[in-house]
Design a protein around this motif. Sequence first.
Motif, mmCIF file in Angstrom:
data_model
loop_
_atom_site.group_PDB
_atom_site.id
_atom_site.type_symbol
_atom_site.label_atom_id
_atom_site.label_comp_id
_atom_site.label_asym_id
_atom_site.label_seq_id
_atom_site.Cartn_x
_atom_site.Cartn_y
_atom_site.Cartn_z
ATOM 1 N N ASN A 242 0.820 -1.211 0.000
ATOM 2 C CA ASN A 242 0.000 0.000 0.000
ATOM 3 C C ASN A 242 0.855 1.262 0.000
ATOM 4 O OD1 ASN A 242 -2.410 -1.764 1.800
ATOM 5 N ND2 ASN A 242 -2.814 -0.806 -0.175
ATOM 6 N N GLN A 243 1.986 1.231 0.669
ATOM 7 C CA GLN A 243 2.886 2.385 0.635
ATOM 8 C C GLN A 243 3.338 2.662 -0.794
ATOM 9 O OE1 GLN A 243 6.108 1.819 3.420
ATOM 10 N NE2 GLN A 243 4.708 1.410 5.106
ATOM 11 N N LEU A 244 3.698 1.603 -1.509
ATOM 12 C CA LEU A 244 4.111 1.761 -2.904
ATOM 13 C C LEU A 244 2.971 2.282 -3.765
ATOM 14 C CD1 LEU A 244 6.206 -1.479 -3.548
ATOM 15 C CD2 LEU A 244 7.052 0.875 -3.596
ATOM 16 N N THR B 51 3.031 6.148 -9.421
ATOM 17 C CA THR B 51 3.773 5.506 -10.504
ATOM 18 C C THR B 51 5.267 5.799 -10.454
ATOM 19 O OG1 THR B 51 1.817 5.550 -11.921
ATOM 20 C CG2 THR B 51 3.933 5.255 -13.016
ATOM 21 N N ASP B 52 5.641 7.048 -10.250
ATOM 22 C CA ASP B 52 7.067 7.381 -10.264
ATOM 23 C C ASP B 52 7.843 6.610 -9.191
ATOM 24 O OD1 ASP B 52 6.766 9.052 -12.430
ATOM 25 O OD2 ASP B 52 6.757 10.896 -11.243
ATOM 26 N N ALA B 53 7.275 6.490 -8.009
ATOM 27 C CA ALA B 53 7.941 5.757 -6.932
ATOM 28 C C ALA B 53 8.043 4.265 -7.262
ATOM 29 C CB ALA B 53 7.199 5.955 -5.616
ATOM 30 N N ILE B 54 7.000 3.727 -7.856
ATOM 31 C CA ILE B 54 7.027 2.316 -8.238
ATOM 32 C C ILE B 54 8.063 2.098 -9.336
ATOM 33 C CG2 ILE B 54 5.687 0.404 -9.222
ATOM 34 C CD1 ILE B 54 3.174 1.788 -7.939
ATOM 35 N N LEU B 55 8.093 2.986 -10.313
ATOM 36 C CA LEU B 55 9.083 2.885 -11.388
ATOM 37 C C LEU B 55 10.505 2.979 -10.852
ATOM 38 C CD1 LEU B 55 7.378 5.069 -14.137
ATOM 39 C CD2 LEU B 55 7.620 2.564 -14.109
ATOM 40 N N GLN B 56 10.708 3.834 -9.873
ATOM 41 C CA GLN B 56 12.034 3.946 -9.258
ATOM 42 C C GLN B 56 12.444 2.617 -8.638
ATOM 43 O OE1 GLN B 56 12.501 7.174 -6.478
ATOM 44 N NE2 GLN B 56 14.501 6.451 -5.800
ATOM 45 N N LYS B 57 11.505 1.965 -7.933
ATOM 46 C CA LYS B 57 11.814 0.667 -7.317
ATOM 47 C C LYS B 57 12.092 -0.398 -8.381
ATOM 48 C CE LYS B 57 12.215 -0.436 -3.790
ATOM 49 N NZ LYS B 57 13.443 -0.466 -2.975
ATOM 50 N N VAL B 58 11.322 -0.408 -9.455
ATOM 51 C CA VAL B 58 11.560 -1.372 -10.536
ATOM 52 C C VAL B 58 12.953 -1.141 -11.119
ATOM 53 C CG1 VAL B 58 10.837 -2.094 -12.858
ATOM 54 C CG2 VAL B 58 9.125 -1.767 -11.060
ATOM 55 N N GLY B 59 13.315 0.110 -11.322
ATOM 56 C CA GLY B 59 14.651 0.430 -11.839
ATOM 57 C C GLY B 59 15.755 -0.013 -10.901
ATOM 58 N N GLU B 60 15.598 0.277 -9.617
ATOM 59 C CA GLU B 60 16.599 -0.133 -8.621
ATOM 60 C C GLU B 60 16.756 -1.645 -8.599
ATOM 61 O OE1 GLU B 60 15.287 1.457 -4.873
ATOM 62 O OE2 GLU B 60 15.548 3.531 -5.530
ATOM 63 N N TYR C 144 8.273 -8.929 -7.802
ATOM 64 C CA TYR C 144 7.280 -8.330 -6.909
ATOM 65 C C TYR C 144 6.989 -6.879 -7.319
ATOM 66 C CZ TYR C 144 5.535 -5.636 -3.003
ATOM 67 O OH TYR C 144 4.819 -4.752 -2.248
ATOM 68 N N HIS C 145 8.032 -6.083 -7.482
ATOM 69 C CA HIS C 145 7.825 -4.678 -7.812
ATOM 70 C C HIS C 145 7.209 -4.517 -9.200
ATOM 71 C CE1 HIS C 145 10.500 -4.141 -4.339
ATOM 72 N NE2 HIS C 145 9.786 -3.030 -4.179
ATOM 73 N N THR C 146 7.532 -5.408 -10.122
ATOM 74 C CA THR C 146 6.902 -5.378 -11.445
ATOM 75 C C THR C 146 5.418 -5.697 -11.334
ATOM 76 O OG1 THR C 146 8.980 -5.969 -12.527
ATOM 77 C CG2 THR C 146 6.956 -6.367 -13.773
ATOM 78 N N LEU C 147 5.055 -6.641 -10.476
ATOM 79 C CA LEU C 147 3.643 -6.942 -10.266
ATOM 80 C C LEU C 147 2.907 -5.751 -9.661
ATOM 81 C CD1 LEU C 147 3.811 -10.634 -8.987
ATOM 82 C CD2 LEU C 147 3.067 -9.832 -11.243
#
Length: 95
Positions: free
Chosen positions: A23-25, A30-39, A65-68
Amino acid sequence: MLNELYAIIKDRQAHPQPGSYTNQLLDAGTDAILQKVGEESVEVILAAKGQGHQRLIEETSDLLYHTLVLLVSQGVSLEEIEAELARRHAAPRVK
């Protein structure tokens, strides 16, 4: 397991849980999720370049997980991904 994890993420989206990382993500956008996918993508690459088999498993799990989470946030179903993969598999190969 990917289908189950996708369903859990969808459920968190519909029924937020206090303290849930998912839920935090989702709340961060979107930008925060994309940052995690990139990392996580970079971490998979580094693991594959010499951090060992187990580390590659761990980092790939994080990336999946982050992609999902990204797919859920964008309204993309696993069925759509599976259909695209099936379409590509069935497409004639050019030599």
